[in-house]
Scaffold this motif. Structure first.
Motif, PDB file in Angstrom:
ATOM      1  N   ARG A 148       0.824  -1.210   0.000  1.00 25.29           N
ATOM      2  CA  ARG A 148       0.000   0.000   0.000  1.00 25.29           C
ATOM      3  C   ARG A 148       0.858   1.261   0.000  1.00 25.29           C
ATOM      4  O   ARG A 148       0.581   2.229  -0.722  1.00 25.29           O
ATOM      5  CB  ARG A 148      -0.930  -0.003   1.224  1.00 25.29           C
ATOM      6  CG  ARG A 148      -2.156  -0.897   1.077  1.00 25.29           C
ATOM      7  CD  ARG A 148      -3.177  -0.601   2.147  1.00 25.29           C
ATOM      8  NE  ARG A 148      -2.706  -0.974   3.476  1.00 25.29           N
ATOM      9  CZ  ARG A 148      -2.893  -2.158   4.034  1.00 25.29           C
ATOM     10  NH1 ARG A 148      -3.551  -3.093   3.381  1.00 25.29           N
ATOM     11  NH2 ARG A 148      -2.440  -2.409   5.251  1.00 25.29           N
ATOM     12  N   GLU A 149       1.935   1.235   0.800  1.00 19.24           N
ATOM     13  CA  GLU A 149       2.805   2.406   0.899  1.00 19.24           C
ATOM     14  C   GLU A 149       3.529   2.691  -0.421  1.00 19.24           C
ATOM     15  O   GLU A 149       3.765   3.850  -0.765  1.00 19.24           O
ATOM     16  CB  GLU A 149       3.833   2.198   2.005  1.00 19.24           C
ATOM     17  CG  GLU A 149       3.251   2.223   3.411  1.00 19.24           C
ATOM     18  CD  GLU A 149       4.291   1.867   4.460  1.00 19.24           C
ATOM     19  OE1 GLU A 149       5.424   1.482   4.064  1.00 19.24           O
ATOM     20  OE2 GLU A 149       3.984   1.967   5.664  1.00 19.24           O
ATOM     21  N   ARG A 150       3.887   1.636  -1.151  1.00 17.45           N
ATOM     22  CA  ARG A 150       4.711   1.785  -2.342  1.00 17.45           C
ATOM     23  C   ARG A 150       3.912   1.751  -3.642  1.00 17.45           C
ATOM     24  O   ARG A 150       4.481   1.931  -4.725  1.00 17.45           O
ATOM     25  CB  ARG A 150       5.788   0.694  -2.367  1.00 17.45           C
ATOM     26  CG  ARG A 150       6.646   0.709  -1.107  1.00 17.45           C
ATOM     27  CD  ARG A 150       7.673  -0.411  -1.081  1.00 17.45           C
ATOM     28  NE  ARG A 150       8.301  -0.497   0.233  1.00 17.45           N
ATOM     29  CZ  ARG A 150       9.338  -1.273   0.520  1.00 17.45           C
ATOM     30  NH1 ARG A 150       9.872  -2.034  -0.418  1.00 17.45           N
ATOM     31  NH2 ARG A 150       9.834  -1.303   1.744  1.00 17.45           N
ATOM     32  N   TYR A 151       2.601   1.518  -3.532  1.00 15.57           N
ATOM     33  CA  TYR A 151       1.770   1.340  -4.724  1.00 15.57           C
ATOM     34  C   TYR A 151       1.872   2.521  -5.695  1.00 15.57           C
ATOM     35  O   TYR A 151       2.173   2.339  -6.881  1.00 15.57           O
ATOM     36  CB  TYR A 151       0.316   1.109  -4.319  1.00 15.57           C
ATOM     37  CG  TYR A 151      -0.631   1.118  -5.489  1.00 15.57           C
ATOM     38  CD1 TYR A 151      -0.787  -0.008  -6.289  1.00 15.57           C
ATOM     39  CD2 TYR A 151      -1.346   2.276  -5.819  1.00 15.57           C
ATOM     40  CE1 TYR A 151      -1.641   0.000  -7.376  1.00 15.57           C
ATOM     41  CE2 TYR A 151      -2.200   2.293  -6.910  1.00 15.57           C
ATOM     42  CZ  TYR A 151      -2.332   1.157  -7.681  1.00 15.57           C
ATOM     43  OH  TYR A 151      -3.169   1.183  -8.774  1.00 15.57           O
ATOM     44  N   GLN A 152       1.636   3.720  -5.218  1.00 16.46           N
ATOM     45  CA  GLN A 152       1.623   4.874  -6.111  1.00 16.46           C
ATOM     46  C   GLN A 152       2.995   5.117  -6.719  1.00 16.46           C
ATOM     47  O   GLN A 152       3.111   5.505  -7.884  1.00 16.46           O
ATOM     48  CB  GLN A 152       1.157   6.129  -5.366  1.00 16.46           C
ATOM     49  CG  GLN A 152       0.807   7.293  -6.300  1.00 16.46           C
ATOM     50  CD  GLN A 152      -0.276   6.928  -7.304  1.00 16.46           C
ATOM     51  OE1 GLN A 152      -1.328   6.384  -6.941  1.00 16.46           O
ATOM     52  NE2 GLN A 152      -0.025   7.199  -8.582  1.00 16.46           N
ATOM     53  N   GLY A 153       4.054   4.869  -5.934  1.00 16.24           N
ATOM     54  CA  GLY A 153       5.411   5.006  -6.465  1.00 16.24           C
ATOM     55  C   GLY A 153       5.678   4.031  -7.592  1.00 16.24           C
ATOM     56  O   GLY A 153       6.352   4.371  -8.578  1.00 16.24           O
ATOM     57  N   ILE A 154       5.144   2.809  -7.478  1.00 15.35           N
ATOM     58  CA  ILE A 154       5.305   1.804  -8.526  1.00 15.35           C
ATOM     59  C   ILE A 154       4.615   2.259  -9.817  1.00 15.35           C
ATOM     60  O   ILE A 154       5.180   2.189 -10.906  1.00 15.35           O
ATOM     61  CB  ILE A 154       4.740   0.438  -8.061  1.00 15.35           C
ATOM     62  CG1 ILE A 154       5.597  -0.133  -6.937  1.00 15.35           C
ATOM     63  CG2 ILE A 154       4.655  -0.544  -9.227  1.00 15.35           C
ATOM     64  CD1 ILE A 154       4.992  -1.357  -6.259  1.00 15.35           C
ATOM     65  N   VAL A 155       3.392   2.749  -9.673  1.00 19.78           N
ATOM     66  CA  VAL A 155       2.630   3.205 -10.844  1.00 19.78           C
ATOM     67  C   VAL A 155       3.324   4.396 -11.502  1.00 19.78           C
ATOM     68  O   VAL A 155       3.495   4.441 -12.726  1.00 19.78           O
ATOM     69  CB  VAL A 155       1.194   3.572 -10.439  1.00 19.78           C
ATOM     70  CG1 VAL A 155       0.435   4.144 -11.638  1.00 19.78           C
ATOM     71  CG2 VAL A 155       0.466   2.347  -9.892  1.00 19.78           C
TER      72      VAL A 155
END
Length: 270
Positions: A148-155
């Protein structure tokens, strides 16, 4: 105890400096593929079906000696490129280091968990990019909270939403380049003990390649070891400080990037 003793002896014999921490040791490694069926197309699907229907026994077995006596030691903080012509054993070597192929002879020792990323790494085509990010992160050992913490960074890193809301669409609607960028982005979101990348940087525009190279440098600073297989010598030069050159399964040269690539280009004209 015997394995630990063997590891200690190899480390002592091959580590040039005591301050360096080995992460991967390949000791006289041999990998052999065995293919059922003899020559003249006897291993084809149609021939196999004919043998089944006719209750005939399989004839012969061919052996492919893909890796031949390869020995090297990789150290924490290194980025190592693998070069060589098609069929030289580069991808097979990475699979062996990852524990996906058993050695015919010799051994592979690893400190930590190796992670192999290839452009053909399987994601689920019928699921959305969003679901694949979650499942891919969990499969690599991240917790749900970390995902959840890294999701937006991955996208954001993948860039697949730059031309629309593709992350909510099924993976089957992605181009091969978009899918490969998402795979790399998922893998790069985790701190790896040993990360092996098979041709990932060859995919995407120069902007994404630059982001990938920067992330590999960050992984090295975080005390990981990175292996990169690529036919793009510029990517190897930009990313790696050491290169292994393989041909016909044998280690031809192991040394500083510029030195090995110059020798390779002189030999092959590439």
């Amino acid at each position: 105890m015997a394995v630990a003793e063997d590891t200690r002896k190899i480390e002592e014999a091959r580590a040039p400096e005591r301050s360096q921490i080995p992460t991967v040791i390949a000791d006289d490694l041999h990998i052999v593929y065995r293919v059922n069926g003899g020559p003249r197309g006897r291993g084809s699907a149609t021939a196999a079906l004919n043998r089944i229907v006719g209750r005939k026994k399989p004839v012969g077995m061919r052996e492919v000696h893909a890796v031949r006596g390869v020995t090297f030691t990789a150290y924490r903080g290194e980025a190592i490129g693998l070069i060589g012509s098609n069929g030289s054993g580069k991808s097979t070597l990475l699979k062996a280091v990852a524990g996906l192929l058993p050695p015919e002879r010799g051994r592979v020792y690893t400190d930590g968990q190796p992670s192999l990323l290839g452009v053909n790494a399987a994601l689920m085509n019928d699921l959305t990019g969003e679901r694949n990010v979650i499942l891919g992160g969990l499969a690599m050992g991240m917790t749900r909270e970390q995902v959840r913490e890294r999701y937006q960074g991955i996208v954001d890193f993948s860039g697949i939403n730059e031309k629309g809301d593709f992350i909510t669409l099924p993976m089957r609607t992605y181009s091969s380049g978009m899918a490969a960028r998402l795979r790399f982005s998922i893998a790069a979101a985790k701190d790896h003990d040993v990360l092996m990348i098979d041709e990932a940087l060859a995919t995407g525009d120069r902007k994404f390649q630059k982001r990938s190279e920067e992330r590999i440098r960050e992984l090295r600073k975080e005390a990981g070891t990175v292996f990169l297989v690529s036919h793009n010598n510029k990517s190897i030069r930009d990313t790696c400080d050491r290169v292994l050159w393989l041909e016909k399964g044998e280690l031809v040269m192991d040394g500083p990037t510029d030195e090995v690539i110059k020798a390779y280009e002189k030999e092959t004209g590439k």
